[in-house]
Structures are given as structure tokens and as C-alpha cells.
Design a protein around this motif. Sequence first.
Motif, PDB file in Angstrom:
ATOM      1  N   UNK A 171       1.302  -1.430   0.142  1.00 12.79           N
ATOM      2  CA  UNK A 171      -0.294  -0.003   0.172  1.00 12.79           C
ATOM      3  C   UNK A 171       0.923   1.424   0.033  1.00 12.79           C
ATOM      4  N   UNK A 172       2.233   1.342  -1.026  1.00 14.16           N
ATOM      5  CA  UNK A 172       2.707   2.485  -0.683  1.00 14.16           C
ATOM      6  C   UNK A 172       3.091   3.312  -2.153  1.00 14.16           C
ATOM      7  N   UNK A 173       3.270   3.953  -2.427  1.00 13.05           N
ATOM      8  CA  UNK A 173       3.736   4.913  -3.866  1.00 13.05           C
ATOM      9  C   UNK A 173       5.002   5.431  -3.599  1.00 13.05           C
ATOM     10  N   UNK A 174       5.731   4.905  -4.701  1.00  7.73           N
ATOM     11  CA  UNK A 174       7.475   5.854  -4.672  1.00  7.73           C
ATOM     12  C   UNK A 174       7.398   6.290  -5.823  1.00  7.73           C
ATOM     13  N   UNK A 175       8.453   7.977  -5.090  1.00  2.00           N
ATOM     14  CA  UNK A 175       8.574   8.710  -6.563  1.00  2.00           C
ATOM     15  C   UNK A 175      10.392   8.538  -7.106  1.00  2.00           C
ATOM     16  N   UNK A 176      10.259   7.796  -8.273  1.00  2.00           N
ATOM     17  CA  UNK A 176      11.964   7.946  -8.158  1.00  2.00           C
ATOM     18  C   UNK A 176      12.333   9.588  -8.621  1.00  2.00           C
ATOM     19  N   UNK A 177      13.732   9.985  -8.036  1.00  2.00           N
ATOM     20  CA  UNK A 177      13.810  11.195  -8.700  1.00  2.00           C
ATOM     21  C   UNK A 177      15.643  10.894  -8.849  1.00  2.00           C
ATOM     22  N   UNK A 178      15.268  10.826 -10.582  1.00  2.00           N
ATOM     23  CA  UNK A 178      16.842  11.343 -10.611  1.00  2.00           C
ATOM     24  C   UNK A 178      17.156  12.615 -11.769  1.00  2.00           C
ATOM     25  N   UNK A 179      18.063  12.730 -11.770  1.00  2.00           N
ATOM     26  CA  UNK A 179      19.275  13.850 -12.947  1.00  2.00           C
ATOM     27  C   UNK A 179      18.622  15.083 -11.935  1.00  2.00           C
ATOM     28  N   UNK A 180      18.523  15.050 -10.932  1.00  2.00           N
ATOM     29  CA  UNK A 180      18.135  16.097  -9.497  1.00  2.00           C
ATOM     30  C   UNK A 180      18.518  17.391 -10.299  1.00  2.00           C
ATOM     31  N   UNK A 181      17.693  18.716 -10.017  1.00  2.00           N
ATOM     32  CA  UNK A 181      18.121  19.441 -10.246  1.00  2.00           C
ATOM     33  C   UNK A 181      18.171  21.043  -9.338  1.00  2.00           C
ATOM     34  N   UNK A 182      18.914  21.443  -9.058  1.00  2.00           N
ATOM     35  CA  UNK A 182      18.532  22.835  -7.554  1.00  2.00           C
ATOM     36  C   UNK A 182      16.822  23.108  -7.720  1.00  2.00           C
ATOM     37  N   UNK A 183      16.384  23.416  -9.302  1.00  2.00           N
ATOM     38  CA  UNK A 183      15.236  23.630  -8.783  1.00  2.00           C
ATOM     39  C   UNK A 183      13.625  22.812  -8.787  1.00  2.00           C
ATOM     40  N   UNK A 184      14.745  21.742  -8.556  1.00  2.00           N
ATOM     41  CA  UNK A 184      13.096  20.136  -8.071  1.00  2.00           C
ATOM     42  C   UNK A 184      13.232  20.979  -6.320  1.00  2.00           C
ATOM     43  N   UNK A 185      14.023  21.514  -5.262  1.00  2.00           N
ATOM     44  CA  UNK A 185      14.328  21.883  -4.093  1.00  2.00           C
ATOM     45  C   UNK A 185      13.141  22.415  -3.787  1.00  2.00           C
ATOM     46  N   UNK A 186      11.769  21.993  -2.605  1.00  2.00           N
ATOM     47  CA  UNK A 186      10.692  21.828  -2.438  1.00  2.00           C
ATOM     48  C   UNK A 186      10.430  20.475  -1.763  1.00  2.00           C
TER      49      UNK A 186
END
Length: 122
Positions: free
Chosen positions: A77-92
Motif C-alpha cells: 500500500x505504498x507509492x514511490x517517486x524515483x527522482x533521477x538527474x535532480x536539479x536545484x529547481x527540484x528543491x521543495x
Amino acid sequence: QVQLVESGGGLVQAGGSLRLSCAASGRTFSSIARGWFRQVPGKEREFVAAISWGGGSTDYADSVKGRFTISRDKAKNTVYLQMNSLKPEDTAVYYCAAGRLLGRDLRSYDYWGQGTQVTVSS
């Protein structure tokens, strides 16, 4: 009621990766869609990605398409968000949400997690 708990946020350098998790409990059978949103101070909360719980259809904001992947594990019962190639503008602060409709509108979602901070350094 549905309870959502996010985890996996942190500090990462630009180009790096993180995986966020959102564990759900409670009356989750009524929530057919799960989404991820993010918010920075002084700005509105914005859509990142969403997935339909049953069929697994996905939707992504243009800003993350090709870099982020949303997935689900029904047994956990879990959702994931794999985040690759992160950018400074992804900061939040990233929020998990559950709702009755798959969509990009915040109003489609009835339940929200407490949020997890993601910081990408340049």
C-alpha cells in the motif's frame, strides 16, 4: 480516513537521485489515485506525478518527465517517486496525496501527507 506518511527526502547534489515513499493506511479502498505534489515557500503547491491505483496509468508534469518515475506496490500500500538527474529547481517540500480522481488538480485529492523536504545543491 486515510493516513499518508512520506519518507525518503534529504539533501543531494545536482545530478543525483532520491526515492520518496508514501505509505498509506486506513480506508484506502476509496482512494483510486495517488499523487505527488511539491511546494516552495511563497509559491502554490504544484503537481509532479500521479498514478491510478488499479490500472497503473501515470501522468507527469512536463518539468519532471523523463527524470521522475512514479510507481506503486499494492501489497505494501505504498507509492514511490524515483527522482533521477535532480536539479536545484527540484528543491521543495514534496507531498503525497490520495484521492478519488486521477488528475493534476489539488482538488482531486482528499488526503495529504505531512511532506518531506528535498534539497538539491548545485
